[in-house]
Structures are given as structure tokens and as C-alpha cells.
Design a protein around this motif. Structure first.
Motif, mmCIF file in Angstrom:
data_model
loop_
_atom_site.group_PDB
_atom_site.id
_atom_site.type_symbol
_atom_site.label_atom_id
_atom_site.label_comp_id
_atom_site.label_asym_id
_atom_site.label_seq_id
_atom_site.Cartn_x
_atom_site.Cartn_y
_atom_site.Cartn_z
ATOM 1 N N ALA A 110 0.833 -1.090 0.080
ATOM 2 C CA ALA A 110 -0.160 -0.079 0.046
ATOM 3 C C ALA A 110 0.982 1.416 -0.068
ATOM 4 O O ALA A 110 0.476 2.351 0.642
ATOM 5 N N THR A 111 1.889 1.035 -0.533
ATOM 6 C CA THR A 111 2.896 2.316 -0.940
ATOM 7 C C THR A 111 2.302 3.319 -2.140
ATOM 8 O O THR A 111 2.083 2.432 -3.153
ATOM 9 N N SER A 112 2.499 4.538 -1.973
ATOM 10 C CA SER A 112 1.936 5.254 -3.169
ATOM 11 C C SER A 112 3.086 5.228 -4.134
ATOM 12 O O SER A 112 4.120 5.127 -3.898
ATOM 13 N N ARG A 113 2.553 5.818 -5.420
ATOM 14 C CA ARG A 113 3.784 5.753 -6.410
ATOM 15 C C ARG A 113 4.709 6.682 -6.144
ATOM 16 O O ARG A 113 6.036 6.553 -6.222
ATOM 17 N N PHE A 114 4.478 7.929 -5.493
ATOM 18 C CA PHE A 114 5.273 8.999 -5.395
ATOM 19 C C PHE A 114 6.536 8.289 -4.255
ATOM 20 O O PHE A 114 7.858 8.435 -4.566
ATOM 21 N N GLU A 115 5.878 7.497 -3.188
ATOM 22 C CA GLU A 115 6.872 7.064 -2.274
ATOM 23 C C GLU A 115 7.607 5.847 -2.903
ATOM 24 O O GLU A 115 8.948 5.906 -2.449
ATOM 25 N N VAL A 116 7.212 5.176 -3.821
ATOM 26 C CA VAL A 116 7.952 4.117 -4.455
ATOM 27 C C VAL A 116 8.961 4.969 -5.164
ATOM 28 O O VAL A 116 10.349 4.357 -5.135
ATOM 29 N N PRO B 38 0.427 12.694 1.685
ATOM 30 C CA PRO B 38 0.594 14.144 2.156
ATOM 31 C C PRO B 38 0.391 15.100 0.753
ATOM 32 O O PRO B 38 0.646 14.711 -0.294
ATOM 33 N N SER B 39 0.100 15.899 1.141
ATOM 34 C CA SER B 39 -0.553 17.117 0.108
ATOM 35 C C SER B 39 0.492 17.530 -1.028
ATOM 36 O O SER B 39 0.263 17.956 -2.248
ATOM 37 N N TRP B 40 1.712 17.541 -0.342
ATOM 38 C CA TRP B 40 2.800 18.099 -1.299
ATOM 39 C C TRP B 40 3.509 16.971 -2.307
ATOM 40 O O TRP B 40 4.114 17.284 -3.213
ATOM 41 N N HIS B 41 2.750 15.777 -2.205
ATOM 42 C CA HIS B 41 3.296 14.886 -3.277
ATOM 43 C C HIS B 41 2.859 15.047 -4.563
ATOM 44 O O HIS B 41 3.555 15.082 -5.453
ATOM 45 N N ALA B 42 1.519 15.239 -4.660
ATOM 46 C CA ALA B 42 0.893 15.726 -5.908
ATOM 47 C C ALA B 42 1.622 16.874 -6.986
ATOM 48 O O ALA B 42 2.090 16.500 -7.885
ATOM 49 N N PRO B 43 1.687 18.033 -6.113
ATOM 50 C CA PRO B 43 2.509 18.983 -7.232
ATOM 51 C C PRO B 43 3.982 18.499 -7.507
ATOM 52 O O PRO B 43 4.229 18.832 -8.708
ATOM 53 N N LEU B 44 4.458 17.688 -6.719
ATOM 54 C CA LEU B 44 5.906 17.491 -7.154
ATOM 55 C C LEU B 44 5.844 16.287 -8.250
ATOM 56 O O LEU B 44 6.726 16.261 -9.006
ATOM 57 N N GLU B 45 4.825 15.504 -8.190
ATOM 58 C CA GLU B 45 4.655 14.558 -9.257
ATOM 59 C C GLU B 45 4.412 15.328 -10.541
ATOM 60 O O GLU B 45 4.976 14.957 -11.598
ATOM 61 N N TRP B 46 3.551 16.379 -10.567
ATOM 62 C CA TRP B 46 3.314 17.134 -11.526
ATOM 63 C C TRP B 46 4.659 17.890 -12.082
ATOM 64 O O TRP B 46 4.671 17.960 -13.432
#
Lengths: 304, 345
Positions: free
Chosen positions: A195-201, B39-47
Motif C-alpha cells: 500500500a505504498t503510493s507511487r510517489f513513495e515508491v 501528504p498534500s505536497w506529493h501531487a504537485p511534485l509529481e506534476w
């Protein structure tokens, strides 16, 4: 009973020997050329190479003193270039390998762009740097910020660094993607299953592991950027400057550019040749050290 | 009867999909497990990652656009069209003071002449010399490293050849200008010290690593089973190399040569320093030459912004860009084709 055809065996032997001789001589010829070049530089550079040469600015119309401003200029240029090129390169590689669908049209276009960018001649980057960065962006900034006073609309450190960053972008992308490819996909799947998000992966699992690869790419980009002269001919390099660069809009001296101008335009060939050899030795030491570092990092990475 | 080891039905659609399309378990509610919000800062960084990844495409588009933009006045501006026409560039023209029509590159004179033939033949001559040296050497070295170098030798050879790739082209140009030109002139007695041969030899040192690296990769991609089958049929090693490995790797080697050729055409500093820079149309490799890239490098510094000469130099850059891009696309296609072919067998 085994029938042995003697003549056939002999023919095989002769053919094999000829093959080894032919290919080995090609390798030896290349090593000989490398040795001749390095030996030639090493022998002739000794005369002039000294601490003074590395640490002092030139004097007596370039014929005395050292090349410190050129070393500093090269270093500043390359640091600035890396600061731009590596983050973009790493992001592109991450996108290509972890985010994009492999078969999507857009991904294929991006891959093709990277591949073609690597093949664009360096002088074309020079033209691009002058036309886009110096005249379009710089000129535009002057128009808006300085009411057409010439500040950014002329060759300078920033524009040269951005031009070189465009040139070295593929190097970082390819190296980072190679590093990402070597991480087994079982690790990604295990992480997703937890259940890790892609960002964390990507940023907590993959990027730390790809660090040596990213480092290799960065080092190779620096080595390439330090040696390229054609892209900075019109975007910021100068043969002689009385003072060190003050800001991003200043022109700068550069080792490779120094070699080019002094070798082709010097009036006194006998006096300039030893200086040239010493400058080439400094430039080669710089690029070879960087390349060696990349080779070592990569070898460590493979073993791990 | 389901065959053993088959993927269970419900998972088949997942297994058949590429890895990146796996549903993200974080979004699948599982009884007893709370759904974790990132966390909310993940999405902008992905973009940001997505955005930065577009820079490469943007760069290639901008390069093309700005080359075209700067060369375009050749076709649109009346004043420049009076000074230079496509016919004058590509064909022989009867210039005032000449007895016969000629194609001449003389941009700084009372009547500026922008004939491309001296530059094209110059580029072709020094490129062909360099390829004649670099292609056989690069491929032979790749064969040696792939088949004969073992352990230690291999570990030393590969970095040594990569070291060759790390030499800045301005250093190769310098070496050719100061030392190589003198050695070659002493040996062959050239009339002009700097010529297409000197620059071609120096250029080959820059091209060999390209040909070597890609050829070695292509040879390495030939399945080991091919080699084993050939050996089992009684072929000697040299026969296996010449009749099995090299033909299979031929597309890869061809693209290695194509990419090396592209690099040679675009290489600037070496030819700028070692070719003599005289715009002469001749087929004698011992004459001085002026290449497309060297012309841009040596003349752009002195032209007036927006003049005919300025536009023509960007036009030369555009020609170089289009030519190398075509070679690149072609080379890439051939490599992909080889990979697909080997895989399908």
C-alpha cells in the motif's frame, strides 16, 4: 572411430589466428593513438606546468602568468550547467521509466526527442543558444526589465550554461534510466502490495538505489560539458578578460576556448605552444579524472 | 483441465498488463485497513516531474523553430533575396569577373557569393576519410572485445577505449593542428599542411568510440544459442564470427556507422582547427577544405545580426540539423528492427 579432417583443422587454425591478429591490431592501433596523444601532451606540457600556471591570471599579453581565470570560468560554467541539467534529466528518466506508459505515442515521441537531442551537432547548439537564449530570451528580458538597455541580450555565463545543459541533457537521462532499469521490478511490486503510493515508491525506494547511476550520468555530463567549445563560441566565452566574472550576465574565460583561440590566432607560435600544451594538460586532467570517477562509480554499482 | 503453473483466471488481466498499469493498492479499500491519504505536497511534485520531462521535447522543437526563424529571411526578406538565391547556392553561377559559371563560397566580398558546393565537398571529404578509418577499426575492436578479450584484458580495454571518447574535440583538434599535421606532412609531403586527410584522421579518433560502443552492443545482443549452434555444427570461431554473428548484428553495426557518420558531419572543433578552412571544390583529399560546421563556427562571430550572411549561416545549421536527425531516426529504427528480429526467433 572419429574421422579427423586434418586440412580442415589447419584451415580453422589459420582463420582463427588471422581473425585475432586483425582485431587485436585494431585495438592496439587505437591504444597507440591514445598513447601518442597523451605522451605528446605529457612531454610538452612539463615545461610550463606549475603551480603559478594554475593559480595566476595571464600577463604580458597572455604569454606569461597562468590560466587561473580560464579554470575558474570552466568550473563556474559546468557547475551552473549541472544545476540545471541534472534535475531535469533525472525527472525525465523517472517519468519515462516509472510514470509513462511504454507504448503511448507521447512516450515514444519523448524517447525519440532524447535520442535525437543526443545526435544534434554541437555547433547547432551554439546557433540555438545564440538565437534562442541570447537574442530571444535575453533580448526579451532586456526589453521588459531594462527598457532595452543591453544587459541579458548579450553572450554571458547563464546563456552558455543553459546551452550546455541542453546539450548534456541526454547523458543524464540515459544514465538515470539505465540505473532505474537495473532495479528488479519485484521491489516495486512488493512496495505497491504494501500500500505504498507511487510517489513513495519512486522517491523513497527507487531514487536512493539509483543514486550511483545518477551520479555517473552527472559526472559524464560534467566531463562532456567541460570539454565542449562549439556551443559556447557565441554564447559567452571570451579569450581574455581583465577581471573574473561578476555575475550570471558576465562573459567568462574557458580552458577549451583558450586552446582554440591561442592555437589558431596566436602571432608568436613558438612562445604560445608550451602554454597551449600546459592548458591542454589541465583540460585533459580534468576530463579524465571525471571519466575515471564515472567508471569507478559504475563498477561499484555493478558489483553491489 | 487447467495446466499447472498457469496464472489463475482472476489475475490474468493484471498479469497481461504492463507493470505500470497495476492498480495502486493504496486506493483499493481492504477491510480492516484504513485508506492512507498521501501528504498534500506529493501531487504537485509529481506534476513537476511530468512537467520537467517535457523539456527534452521542448528543446528539440525550439532548436528546429529557432533555426528556421533565423534562416527564414532568406526567403521572405526582399533585400536578402537580392543578395542570395537558392539557385546561386546550389548551382553554378556566372559571377562578374569570372569566365565560366562557378559555385563559390565567398561571403565577404564586394559581391557576396554563397555557393554551397565547396562546403559540401569539404564536409564529405573529411567525413569519408574519417569513416574509412573509424568504421573498420571500431567494428574490429568490438569483435576483439566481445570474442577474444577475457577477464582482466576486457576490464582494462573497455575503459581505455571509453577514455578515447572522453577526449574533448578541441584537444583532438589541437593535437592534429600542432603534431599530427607535421608528422603527416613529413611522411607524405603534402602541399598544404592542414587538409582533409589530417582533419579526417583526427576526426576518426572522435568517431571510433561511437562505432565501437554501438557495434559492441549489437554483437552482444546476438543470442548465445546462435554461437553455440554454429560451434556444434563444427564451424571454427572465425567462421562463426564472420558468417553467423556479424550478419545477425549487421543492422546494429550499420546503425553504428550511420550514427558515427552523423557525428563526423556535425563535429566542429576538429575540422575548424585542422582542415585548413579553404573553401575549394576539389576531390583531392590532400587539399585544404572548409566544412559546413567549421564555416558556421568561424564566421558567425563576425556577421551583422539580421544580415544575409547571418541568415545563410543559420540555414547551414538547419541543413546540419536535418541531416543528422534523419541519420539518427534511421539508425534508431534499424536498431529496433534488429532487436525485434532476434526476439521473434
Amino acid at each position: 572411430m572419429v574421422i579427423v579432417d586434418k586440412s580442415r583443422q589447419i584451415r580453422a587454425k589459420i582463420g582463427d589466428v588471422a581473425m585475432v591478429v586483425a582485431t587485436l591490431s585494431a585495438v592496439l592501433l587505437l591504444l597507440l593513438a591514445l598513447g601518442l596523444l597523451l605522451g605528446d601532451v605529457a612531454i610538452h606540457a612539463r615545461e610550463k606546468l606549475s603551480w603559478t600556471f594554475i593559480s595566476q591570471p595571464p600577463s604580458d599579453g597572455m604569454m606569461a602568468g597562468g590560466i587561473f581565470p580560464a579554470i575558474l570560468g570552466t568550473a563556474m560554467l559546468v557547475i551552473l550547467m549541472t544545476a540545471v541539467s541534472v534535475p531535469i534529466g533525472v525527472a525525465t528518466a523517472i517519468y519515462l521509466h516509472e510514470y509513462a506508459r511504454a507504448d503511448a505515442l507521447w512516450t515514444r515521441a519523448l524517447r525519440m526527442a532524447v535520442q535525437n537531442l543526443a545526435g544534434v551537432p554541437s555547433i547547432v547548439f551554439g546557433l540555438f543558444g545564440l538565437g534562442f537564449f541570447v537574442q530571444f530570451v535575453g533580448g526579451g528580458m532586456d526589453h521588459v526589465l531594462h527598457s532595452d538597455k543591453l544587459v541579458w541580450g548579450q553572450p554571458g555565463l547563464l546563456w552558455a550554461a543553459l546551452t550546455l545543459a541542453t546539450l548534456t541533457l541526454p547523458t543524464t537521462i540515459v544514465a538515470t534510466e539505465e540505473a532505474l532499469r537495473q532495479i528488479p521490478s519485484a521491489q516495486r511490486e512488493a512496495a505497491y502490495a504494501l500500500a505504498t503510493s507511487r510517489f513513495e515508491v519512486v522517491f523513497r525506494l527507487l531514487v536512493p538505489q539509483a543514486m550511483p547511476g545518477i551520479l555517473t550520468g552527472g559526472i559524464l555530463a560534467v566531463s562532456r560539458g567541460a570539454g565542449e567549445v562549439a556551443p559556447i563560441l557565441f554564447t559567452g566565452a571570451a579569450y581574455f578578460l581583465p577581471e573574473l566574472p561578476k555575475g550570471l550576465d558576465s562573459q567568462f574565460m574557458h580552458l577549451g576556448y583558450h586552446v582554440y583561440v591561442m592555437a589558431t590566432q596566436s602571432a608568436d607560435v613558438d612562445a604560445s605552444t608550451p602554454i597551449l600544451y600546459a592548458t591542454v594538460a589541465v583540460l585533459l586532467t580534468l576530463t579524465f579524472t571525471l571519466n575515471l570517477a564515472a567508471v569507478i562509480v559504475r563498477a561499484r554499482m555493478r558489483r553491489a | 483441465m487447467p495446466t499447472p503453473n498457469a496464472i489463475p483466471m482472476p489475475l490474468q488481466h493484471i498479469a497481461s498488463q504492463p507493470r505500470r498499469d497495476l492498480p495502486q493498492p493504496a486506493q483499493i479499500p481492504v477491510r480492516g485497513l484504513p485508506i492512507r491519504q498521501p501528504p498534500s505536497w506529493h501531487a504537485p511534485l509529481e506534476w513537476l516531474v511530468r512537467g520537467l520531462a517535457m523539456v527534452a521535447i521542448l528543446a528539440i522543437v525550439l532548436i528546429f523553430a529557432f533555426l528556421v526563424k533565423s534562416a527564414l529571411p532568406m526567403f521572405t526578406t526582399e533585400e536578402i533575396r537580392k543578395e542570395v538565391t537558392q539557385a546561386q547556392m546550389w548551382f553554378a553561377t556566372l559571377w562578374p569577373g569570372y569566365d565560366a559559371p562557378e559555385n563559390v563560397w565567398q561571403p565577404v566580398s564586394d559581391v557576396p557569393k554563397y555557393g554551397l558546393w565547396p562546403l559540401l565537398t569539404g564536409t564529405l571529404k573529411s567525413t569519408l576519410v574519417s569513416m574509412a578509418i573509424a568504421a573498420p577499426l571500431g567494428v574490429a575492436a568490438a569483435v576483439f572485445v566481445a570474442f577474444y578479450a577475457r577477464g582482466r584484458t576486457r576490464e582494462i580495454l573497455k575503459p581505455a577505449l571509453e577514455l578515447l571518447a572522453g577526449i574533448p574535440s578541441v584537444v583532438l583538434g589541437f593535437f592534429a593542428l600542432i603534431s599530427l599535421a607535421t608528422w603527416l606532412q613529413d611522411t607524405f609531403g603534402f602541399d598544404s599542411r592542414l587538409n582533409a586527410l589530417v582533419s579526417g584522421v583526427a576526426l576518426s579518433l572522435a568517431i571510433v568510440p561511437v562505432v565501437f560502443t554501438i557495434s559492441e552492443e549489437a554483437i552482444g545482443a546476438v543470442p548465445l544459442t546462435y554461437v553455440e549452434a554454429s560451434t556444434a555444427l563444427g564451424a571454427a570461431k572465425w567462421q562463426t564470427i564472420l558468417k553467423v554473428v556479424l550478419p545477425t548484428a549487421a543492422p546494429g553495426i550499420a546503425s553504428a556507422i550511420a550514427l558515427g557518420f552523423g557525428r563526423a558531419v556535425g563535429e566542429t572543433m576538429i575540422v575548424l582547427m585542422a582542415s585548413g578552412n579553404a573553401a575549394i571544390t576539389s576531390w583531392n583529399p590532400a587539399d585544404s577544405v572548409r566544412t559546413l560546421s567549421a564555416t558556421v563556427a568561424s564566421e558567425l562571430g563576425e556577421v551583422v545580426f539580421g544580415s544575409a550572411h547571418y541568415a545563410v549561416l543559420f540555414y547551414l545549421g538547419l541543413l546540419l540539423f536535418i541531416f543528422t536527425t534523419l541519420l539518427n531516426v534511421l539508425g534508431g529504427r534499424v536498431i529496433d528492427a534488429q532487436k525485434a528480429k532476434v526476439k521473434s526467433r
